[in-house]
Design a protein around this motif. Structure first.
Motif, PDB file in Angstrom:
ATOM      1  N   GLY A   1      -9.211 -19.188  -6.822  1.00  0.00           N
ATOM      2  CA  GLY A   1      -8.855 -19.063  -8.175  1.00  0.00           C
ATOM      3  C   GLY A   1      -9.534 -19.714  -9.201  1.00  0.00           C
ATOM      4  N   GLN A   2     -10.709 -20.088  -8.865  1.00  0.00           N
ATOM      5  CA  GLN A   2     -11.373 -21.063  -9.787  1.00  0.00           C
ATOM      6  C   GLN A   2     -12.610 -19.836 -10.247  1.00  0.00           C
ATOM      7  N   PHE A   3     -12.713 -19.193 -11.461  1.00  0.00           N
ATOM      8  CA  PHE A   3     -13.684 -18.231 -11.579  1.00  0.00           C
ATOM      9  C   PHE A   3     -14.713 -18.745 -12.682  1.00  0.00           C
ATOM     10  N   VAL A   4     -16.057 -18.441 -12.250  1.00  0.00           N
ATOM     11  CA  VAL A   4     -16.963 -19.067 -13.250  1.00  0.00           C
ATOM     12  C   VAL A   4     -17.899 -17.861 -13.476  1.00  0.00           C
ATOM     13  N   ALA A   5     -18.872 -17.722 -14.654  1.00  0.00           N
ATOM     14  CA  ALA A   5     -19.743 -17.069 -14.896  1.00  0.00           C
ATOM     15  C   ALA A   5     -21.065 -17.706 -15.078  1.00  0.00           C
ATOM     16  N   ILE A   6     -22.187 -17.458 -14.259  1.00  0.00           N
ATOM     17  CA  ILE A   6     -23.137 -18.254 -14.243  1.00  0.00           C
ATOM     18  C   ILE A   6     -24.549 -17.375 -14.931  1.00  0.00           C
ATOM     19  N   ASP A   7     -25.215 -17.793 -15.799  1.00  0.00           N
ATOM     20  CA  ASP A   7     -26.383 -17.231 -16.279  1.00  0.00           C
ATOM     21  C   ASP A   7     -27.624 -17.402 -15.068  1.00  0.00           C
ATOM     22  N   THR A   8     -27.628 -16.314 -14.548  1.00  0.00           N
ATOM     23  CA  THR A   8     -28.693 -16.285 -13.563  1.00  0.00           C
ATOM     24  C   THR A   8     -30.278 -16.728 -14.156  1.00  0.00           C
ATOM     25  N   ALA A   9     -30.420 -16.528 -15.384  1.00  0.00           N
ATOM     26  CA  ALA A   9     -31.760 -16.723 -16.092  1.00  0.00           C
ATOM     27  C   ALA A   9     -32.042 -18.344 -15.844  1.00  0.00           C
ATOM     28  N   ASN A  10     -31.039 -19.189 -15.727  1.00  0.00           N
ATOM     29  CA  ASN A  10     -31.328 -20.443 -16.153  1.00  0.00           C
ATOM     30  C   ASN A  10     -30.576 -21.233 -15.250  1.00  0.00           C
ATOM     31  N   GLY A  11     -29.590 -20.836 -14.366  1.00  0.00           N
ATOM     32  CA  GLY A  11     -28.533 -21.411 -13.708  1.00  0.00           C
ATOM     33  C   GLY A  11     -27.342 -22.056 -14.420  1.00  0.00           C
ATOM     34  N   ALA A  12     -27.285 -21.814 -15.630  1.00  0.00           N
ATOM     35  CA  ALA A  12     -26.382 -22.577 -16.417  1.00  0.00           C
ATOM     36  C   ALA A  12     -25.068 -22.026 -16.203  1.00  0.00           C
TER      37      ALA A  12
ATOM     38  N   ILE B   1      -9.386 -22.118 -19.610  1.00  0.00           N
ATOM     39  CA  ILE B   1     -10.347 -20.962 -19.835  1.00  0.00           C
ATOM     40  C   ILE B   1     -11.290 -21.653 -20.806  1.00  0.00           C
ATOM     41  N   GLY B   2     -12.458 -21.617 -20.418  1.00  0.00           N
ATOM     42  CA  GLY B   2     -13.581 -22.095 -21.375  1.00  0.00           C
ATOM     43  C   GLY B   2     -14.924 -21.313 -21.213  1.00  0.00           C
ATOM     44  N   VAL B   3     -15.396 -21.310 -22.479  1.00  0.00           N
ATOM     45  CA  VAL B   3     -16.709 -20.917 -22.515  1.00  0.00           C
ATOM     46  C   VAL B   3     -17.892 -21.649 -23.155  1.00  0.00           C
ATOM     47  N   ASP B   4     -18.752 -22.063 -22.573  1.00  0.00           N
ATOM     48  CA  ASP B   4     -19.991 -23.096 -23.347  1.00  0.00           C
ATOM     49  C   ASP B   4     -20.505 -22.788 -24.470  1.00  0.00           C
ATOM     50  N   MET B   5     -20.503 -23.295 -25.428  1.00  0.00           N
ATOM     51  CA  MET B   5     -20.913 -23.025 -26.992  1.00  0.00           C
ATOM     52  C   MET B   5     -21.838 -22.005 -27.080  1.00  0.00           C
ATOM     53  N   PRO B   6     -23.218 -22.532 -26.272  1.00  0.00           N
ATOM     54  CA  PRO B   6     -24.249 -21.298 -26.682  1.00  0.00           C
ATOM     55  C   PRO B   6     -24.035 -19.785 -25.825  1.00  0.00           C
ATOM     56  N   TYR B   7     -22.888 -19.645 -25.260  1.00  0.00           N
ATOM     57  CA  TYR B   7     -22.384 -18.475 -24.585  1.00  0.00           C
ATOM     58  C   TYR B   7     -21.357 -17.618 -25.332  1.00  0.00           C
ATOM     59  N   ARG B   8     -20.910 -18.466 -26.413  1.00  0.00           N
ATOM     60  CA  ARG B   8     -19.657 -17.650 -27.133  1.00  0.00           C
ATOM     61  C   ARG B   8     -20.007 -16.450 -27.909  1.00  0.00           C
ATOM     62  N   GLY B   9     -19.120 -15.770 -28.203  1.00  0.00           N
ATOM     63  CA  GLY B   9     -19.317 -14.402 -28.998  1.00  0.00           C
ATOM     64  C   GLY B   9     -19.896 -13.067 -28.036  1.00  0.00           C
ATOM     65  N   ARG B  10     -19.801 -13.636 -26.787  1.00  0.00           N
ATOM     66  CA  ARG B  10     -20.381 -12.390 -25.901  1.00  0.00           C
ATOM     67  C   ARG B  10     -19.338 -11.924 -24.999  1.00  0.00           C
ATOM     68  N   LYS B  11     -18.084 -12.039 -25.122  1.00  0.00           N
ATOM     69  CA  LYS B  11     -16.883 -11.663 -24.409  1.00  0.00           C
ATOM     70  C   LYS B  11     -16.750 -12.176 -23.117  1.00  0.00           C
ATOM     71  N   LEU B  12     -17.466 -13.183 -22.599  1.00  0.00           N
ATOM     72  CA  LEU B  12     -17.514 -13.762 -21.512  1.00  0.00           C
ATOM     73  C   LEU B  12     -16.157 -14.365 -21.005  1.00  0.00           C
ATOM     74  N   GLY B  13     -15.180 -14.876 -22.146  1.00  0.00           N
ATOM     75  CA  GLY B  13     -13.894 -15.389 -22.144  1.00  0.00           C
ATOM     76  C   GLY B  13     -13.027 -14.200 -21.387  1.00  0.00           C
ATOM     77  N   GLN B  14     -13.207 -13.174 -22.174  1.00  0.00           N
ATOM     78  CA  GLN B  14     -12.372 -11.812 -21.608  1.00  0.00           C
ATOM     79  C   GLN B  14     -12.509 -11.522 -20.242  1.00  0.00           C
ATOM     80  N   ALA B  15     -13.955 -11.715 -19.828  1.00  0.00           N
ATOM     81  CA  ALA B  15     -14.382 -10.996 -18.663  1.00  0.00           C
ATOM     82  C   ALA B  15     -13.828 -11.841 -17.478  1.00  0.00           C
ATOM     83  N   VAL B  16     -13.817 -13.614 -17.586  1.00  0.00           N
ATOM     84  CA  VAL B  16     -13.350 -14.255 -16.641  1.00  0.00           C
ATOM     85  C   VAL B  16     -11.825 -14.147 -16.675  1.00  0.00           C
ATOM     86  N   ARG B  17     -11.226 -14.089 -17.610  1.00  0.00           N
ATOM     87  CA  ARG B  17      -9.772 -13.932 -17.917  1.00  0.00           C
ATOM     88  C   ARG B  17      -9.478 -12.785 -16.975  1.00  0.00           C
TER      89      ARG B  17
END
Length: 318
Positions: free
Chosen positions: A220-231, A252-268
């Protein structure tokens, strides 16, 4: 005036009743065994007293939690049986609590009260507390929630190089837990109105209080990982506490550099699917700082409706 006796609470004697009262104060089920376990872990940081009458019947209690990172701050609970209110029990409990706080050289007292309980707020305000922030509570009906419109967002983000996974799929290793701790702490400190305060003083603290808790579910701990750099770019933690028909979104959290791309909606949405399909919950509840307008907007777009929340009240001591 009735005789009121204050004494330290005894686990075997009192914690069954205190657990029931904590359930009222927190809006979540608490058990006697769970409270005893918590007390054994956190005894160093707690001070508590129960109030009883001459026959030994419990009338109320207070429970102090000293802040781990800020020596001059404490958070407390205070409860009086409804039929015993306005008879001096709450006043005597608070006066003793205030004395303990003064002896400990406390600078700030904090307590949460329900935002739909004017009596609770009035009790705090008469003692010099002011509202610091509102925690808005929301609930989503999973029986009617349609997640299909969000599949396109998830598909797009996968095409852009994001991997959506869970702590279970990552093996729930210490390495993964350290990554989760860093993202969780960083994004929590960025929440508007949080004051930039960390939630845990170390990874070891996080590991003990979160990863080793009975409510922690690696799947129940979902994460989104940037495969380009592992972040680790985004996360959503969800669980279902024992005895509840509903699930709880914990963070629910989105790291600052990745905000505005709807990652928050996706993991939700991934977490909501898990709550519905795996946890078999009929609804999901969450809370947000009243100043966290972006998170509130996303959840309302998903269909959440507001339910009673809490007010964090604070008093500064000279």
């Amino acid at each position: 005036m009735k005789t009121i006796i204050l004494r330290p609470a005894e686990p075997e004697r009192d914690f069954g009743q205190l657990a029931a009262w904590f359930s009222i104060l927190e809006g979540e089920p608490n058990s006697e065994s769970g409270l005893i376990e918590f007390y054994e872990k956190e005894q160093e940081w707690t001070i508590q007293r129960v109030a009883e009458d001459e026959q030994g019947a419990l009338l109320g209690f207070y429970w102090i939690l000293r802040h781990r990172l800020e020596a001059g701050r404490i958070y407390f609970y205070l409860f009086v049986r409804p039929e015993q209110r306005r008879q001096g029990v709450g006043r005597q409990l608070y006066e003793d609590l205030a004395r303990v706080a003064e002896e400990a050289q406390t600078k700030r007292l904090r307590v949460s009260v329900w935002d739909n309980c004017p009596e609770c707020r009035g009790f705090a305000e008469r003692r010099g507390f002011i509202e610091r922030l509102q925690r808005i509570a929301l609930e989503l009906n999973l029986d009617t929630f349609d997640d299909r419109p969000y599949e396109a967002i998830i598909t797009r983000l996968k095409g852009e190089g994001f991997q959506f996974t869970s702590m279970e799929e990552l093996g729930n290793t210490e390495k993964a837990q350290r990554k989760l701790y860093s993202l969780n702490n960083t994004t929590a400190m960025d929440v508007p109105g949080s004051g930039g305060e960390p939630c845990w003083d170390s990874f070891e603290d996080f590991q003990q209080s979160v990863c080793q808790s009975d409510w922690y579910k690696p799947d129940g701990q979902f994460v989104a990982i940037d495969t380009a750099n592992g972040a680790w770019a985004a996360m959503c933690a969800i669980t279902r506490f024992e005895g509840n028909e509903y699930a709880n979104t914990l963070h629910i959290g989105v790291d600052m550099p990745y905000r505005g791309r709807k990652l928050g909606q996706a993991v939700r949405v991934l977490a909501l699917r898990y709550a519905r399909d795996v946890l078999k919950a009929h609804s999901v509840r969450t809370t947000h700082n009243g100043e966290n307008l972006p998170a509130l907007a996303i959840d309302r777009k998903l269909g959440y409706v507001q339910i009673p929340g809490t007010l964090l009240m604070e008093k500064t001591l000279v």
